[in-house]
Write a protein that holds these residues in place. Structure first.
Motif, PDB file in Angstrom:
ATOM      1  N   SER A  61      41.404  41.910  52.413  1.00  0.00           N
ATOM      2  CA  SER A  61      41.674  42.421  51.068  1.00  0.00           C
ATOM      3  C   SER A  61      42.734  43.516  51.083  1.00  0.00           C
ATOM      4  N   ASP A  65      45.136  40.929  47.874  1.00  0.00           N
ATOM      5  CA  ASP A  65      44.010  40.913  46.943  1.00  0.00           C
ATOM      6  C   ASP A  65      43.445  39.501  46.830  1.00  0.00           C
ATOM      7  N   GLN A  69      37.867  36.717  42.247  1.00  0.00           N
ATOM      8  CA  GLN A  69      36.981  37.858  42.470  1.00  0.00           C
ATOM      9  C   GLN A  69      35.550  37.372  42.727  1.00  0.00           C
TER      10      GLN A  69
END
Length: 245
Positions: A61, A65, A69
């Motif tokens: 991460s 990113d 999620q």
């Protein structure tokens, strides 16, 4: 004059010229990518992650990113579900850290603690994408399943040897497996001229440490061992990465 030039043009020279022109077309220059904050695809290296269920998830991460999620399940480092008491202790620790941050902010003259978004979230920042998460490997698909879900475009493996054999496009590897596997995996990728980031401990013996140093020099690869709480910074020609989940 032109006829003479074509007459002296050998097949090897012709193929070399065509290859150079093709390479120039397929590599996208930085200036043609819209937006000053965006990188051209050719500026990003392909990173593989090995041992990604715990510490490795945080390392990834800090490189890029997650595309999706997905929260990490509440469990111990060995994969056991957390008890209600352990979950409560984590929440209390998190609340204590937030209180300390607010006290420090108040002491420095900042009112209301660290900046927050509406709803109590953290302030927004630019998306982090320092490399392409190209392939992921973990022997326990259940334990690492949430990380696979975070990077759905990455190729998935359970055996790093198979990944090394089948994925020549990997430029660098992040290794966060159990300690005794760090050196053997790092050595194997160095021999294939892959850049290596390996979690601490780098190796189990002095011999392994010296051998890894020799391999890094012999194959001219960038290598680094992780240290706690070091911020990630990864780009072509330099790799510094570490992080907590």
């Amino acid at each position: 004059m032109k006829a003479k030039c074509y007459k002296n043009l050998t097949r090897r020279k012709f193929l070399g010229t065509i290859g150079a022109v093709t390479a120039g077309i397929t590599i996208v220059p930085r200036h043609v990518v819209a937006g000053s904050a965006q990188k051209a695809p050719s500026d990003l290296i392909n990173v593989a992650g090995i041992g990604i269920g715990a510490q490795g998830a945080g390392n990834l991460s800090n490189i890029c990113d997650p595309e999706v999620q997905v929260n990490r399940p509440q469990r111990t480092r060995t994969g056991q579900p957390l008890s209600k008491g352990q979950i409560a202790a984590q929440e209390a620790e998190r609340a204590a850290r937030m209180a300390q941050m607010q006290q420090r902010a108040a002491a420095s003259g900042q009112q209301g603690g660290p900046p927050q978004m509406a709803g109590g979230g953290q302030p927004q920042r630019s998306p982090r994408k320092l490399a392409n998460i190209y392939a992921l490997c973990d022997v326990d698909s259940d334990y690492a399943g949430y990380v696979f879900a975070r990077y759905p475009k990455a190729k998935v493996y359970t055996d790093w040897r198979e990944m090394l054999e089948k994925e020549p496009s990997v430029d660098a590897v992040m290794i966060a497996t159990t300690d005794h596997n760090h050196a053997p995996i790092a050595a194997a990728f160095m021999r294939q001229k892959k850049h290596v980031y390996v979690e601490k401990p780098m190796a189990k013996t002095i011999y392994e440490c010296r051998r890894l140093a020799e391999l890094a020099k012999e194959y001219n690869v960038v290598s680094q061992m992780g240290n706690r709480d070091m911020p990630a910074k990864l780009h072509a020609g330099s790799w510094n990465g570490c992080g907590q989940v």
